[in-house]
Design an enzyme around this catalytic site. Structure first.
Site, PDB file in Angstrom:
ATOM      1  N   ASP A  47     -27.083  -6.353  12.685  1.00 49.57           N
ATOM      2  CA  ASP A  47     -26.403  -5.259  13.396  1.00 49.57           C
ATOM      3  C   ASP A  47     -27.090  -5.011  14.744  1.00 49.57           C
ATOM      4  O   ASP A  47     -27.657  -3.944  15.006  1.00 49.57           O
ATOM      5  CB  ASP A  47     -26.400  -3.978  12.544  1.00 49.57           C
ATOM      6  CG  ASP A  47     -27.806  -3.570  12.089  1.00 49.57           C
ATOM      7  OD1 ASP A  47     -27.960  -2.426  11.635  1.00 49.57           O
ATOM      8  OD2 ASP A  47     -28.749  -4.391  12.206  1.00 49.57           O
ATOM      9  N   ASP A  75     -32.877  -6.669  16.205  1.00 43.64           N
ATOM     10  CA  ASP A  75     -32.081  -7.843  15.802  1.00 43.64           C
ATOM     11  C   ASP A  75     -32.043  -8.857  16.948  1.00 43.64           C
ATOM     12  O   ASP A  75     -32.210 -10.065  16.752  1.00 43.64           O
ATOM     13  CB  ASP A  75     -30.639  -7.448  15.478  1.00 43.64           C
ATOM     14  CG  ASP A  75     -30.509  -6.345  14.439  1.00 43.64           C
ATOM     15  OD1 ASP A  75     -30.923  -5.212  14.734  1.00 43.64           O
ATOM     16  OD2 ASP A  75     -29.995  -6.617  13.351  1.00 43.64           O
ATOM     17  N   ASP A 106     -36.914  -6.409  12.638  1.00 45.95           N
ATOM     18  CA  ASP A 106     -36.231  -7.676  12.335  1.00 45.95           C
ATOM     19  C   ASP A 106     -37.006  -8.899  12.807  1.00 45.95           C
ATOM     20  O   ASP A 106     -36.824  -9.991  12.253  1.00 45.95           O
ATOM     21  CB  ASP A 106     -34.822  -7.668  12.945  1.00 45.95           C
ATOM     22  CG  ASP A 106     -33.947  -6.598  12.323  1.00 45.95           C
ATOM     23  OD1 ASP A 106     -33.069  -6.057  13.028  1.00 45.95           O
ATOM     24  OD2 ASP A 106     -34.149  -6.280  11.136  1.00 45.95           O
TER      25      ASP A 106
HETATM   26  O1  RIB Z   1     -34.840  -0.049   8.886  1.00 44.55           O
HETATM   27  C1  RIB Z   1     -34.883  -0.974   9.941  1.00 44.55           C
HETATM   28  C2  RIB Z   1     -33.644  -1.811   9.974  1.00 44.55           C
HETATM   29  O2  RIB Z   1     -32.513  -0.978  10.226  1.00 44.55           O
HETATM   30  C3  RIB Z   1     -33.647  -2.847  11.125  1.00 44.55           C
HETATM   31  O3  RIB Z   1     -32.918  -3.973  10.731  1.00 44.55           O
HETATM   32  C4  RIB Z   1     -32.940  -2.121  12.231  1.00 44.55           C
HETATM   33  O4  RIB Z   1     -32.313  -3.016  13.157  1.00 44.55           O
HETATM   34  C5  RIB Z   1     -31.893  -1.360  11.457  1.00 44.55           C
HETATM   35  O5  RIB Z   1     -30.824  -2.246  11.162  1.00 44.55           O
HETATM   36 CA    CA Z   2     -31.064  -4.690  12.170  1.00 46.11          CA
END
Ligand code: RIB
Ligand code: CA
Length: 315
Positions: free
Chosen positions: A9, A14, A238
């Protein structure tokens, strides 16, 4: 050569994970990126990753997936990532490449079916796409070498005391994936925090090349929360998945049973890590590799060396 498919996401962290993998084409073949609602809508996440790819002339297929969790409304993380899901990069040009017309689940089915050998899923968001993919095409689970997943925790939480966002957002999908029998390496919050990047390290990117400056802008926005709280570092959650992909020996881990709490009022999405030992494991597939910590210096060195190398691509 390791073939991987991203599902996430994007989302500041990411994007950074994706860039780090793209910086190692000699080791990692990125076969595609499927987006899912989490940090922002699935459409925003699609636009964000295409925008970054186009800015750096990187070309990978991107397919949009579910815009809400399986059984409940999306509780998004806009307060961390901004309304677009990638605030801090608004000045960068919009994407011109069009996404793949297939839904993420169909893209995954077609891509995995066409592969000769196994593929690794690197998941960085709620698991809605992956859950539906596994339920709709169960015969393809055997072609997944493993899932390297950012999600969950050994004992902490960022949405609730014991619940991490990716699991919290769609616990039903997480349970489906954890019960799928596919091997899972879990990059927990604890592992992510132990590999946090120092704000002083992030500053060094300011005068770097094209990729370093882009990552500087991304981290500048992403780290404002740490700055506001007087912390000296930021957990780029990530990124941990890709560092494990590239250098698993940097991590300390325990193999243990992990179950997903779905109904708890105070524990929705909790990854229940059962460290009582093998006597309590009823089936081998219940065991997950739970990453607990990482050699932070070596993680940072790998990350910044990758950016320096990528900067050379754009001179
Ligand atoms: O809790 C952290 C995660 O939630 C990460 O992947 C961040 O990008 C959100 O998606
Ligand atoms: Ca993420």
């Amino acid at each position: 050569m390791r073939k991987i498919l991203f599902d996430g996401d994007p989302g500041h962290d990411d994007v950074i994970a994706f860039l780090t993998a793209a910086g190692h084409p000699e080791e990692v073949e990125i076969c595609g990126f499927t987006t899912v609602a989490g940090n922002s809508s699935a459409d925003n996440c699609t636009e964000n990753i295409l925008k970054i790819m186009d800015y750096l002339n990187l070309s990978y297929p991107v397919a949009t997936g579910y815009n809400e969790p399986l059984c409940r409304p999306l509780d998004n993380a806009a307060k961390f990532h901004g309304e677009t899901g990638l605030d801090g990069c608004l000045a960068y040009p919009d994407a011109f490449t069009r996404k793949d017309p297939r839904h993420a689940v169909e893209f995954l089915k077609d891509t995995v079916s066409a592969m000769e050998d196994e593929v690794t899923l690197v998941t960085m968001g709620p698991l809605t796409n992956i859950a539906v993919f596994f339920k709709t095409y169960p015969h393809l689970r055997k072609k997944i070498r493993e899932i390297i997943m950012m999600g969950g925790s050994y004992s902490s939480g960022n949405m609730l005391a014991k619940s991490e966002f990716n699991m919290f957002a769609d616990p039903e999908s997480a349970r489906i994936v954890f019960d799928s029998g596919v091997s899972i390496v879990l990059a927990t919050m604890e592992a992510c925090y132990s590999g946090a990047l120092l704000l002083t390290e992030q500053e060094t990117l300011k005068n770097g090349g094209k990729v370093s400056r882009l990552v500087y802008d991304i981290l500048k926005y992403y780290s404002r929360y740490a700055l506001r709280n007087g912390w000296d570092r930021t957990a780029v959650y990530d990124l941990t998945t890709v560092v494990y992909l590239l250098a698993p020996d940097l991590f300390q881990y325990r193999d243990m049973r992990v179950d997903i709490e779905v109904n708890g009022v105070y524990t929705r999405g909790m990854t229940v890590c059962d460290d009582r030992g093998p006597a309590y494991i009823e089936a081998p597939e219940q065991t997950k590799r739970v990453l607990l910590s990482v050699d932070r210096e070596k993680l940072a060195s790998l990350f910044f060396e990758t950016l320096k190398k990528m900067d050379q691509w754009y001179i």
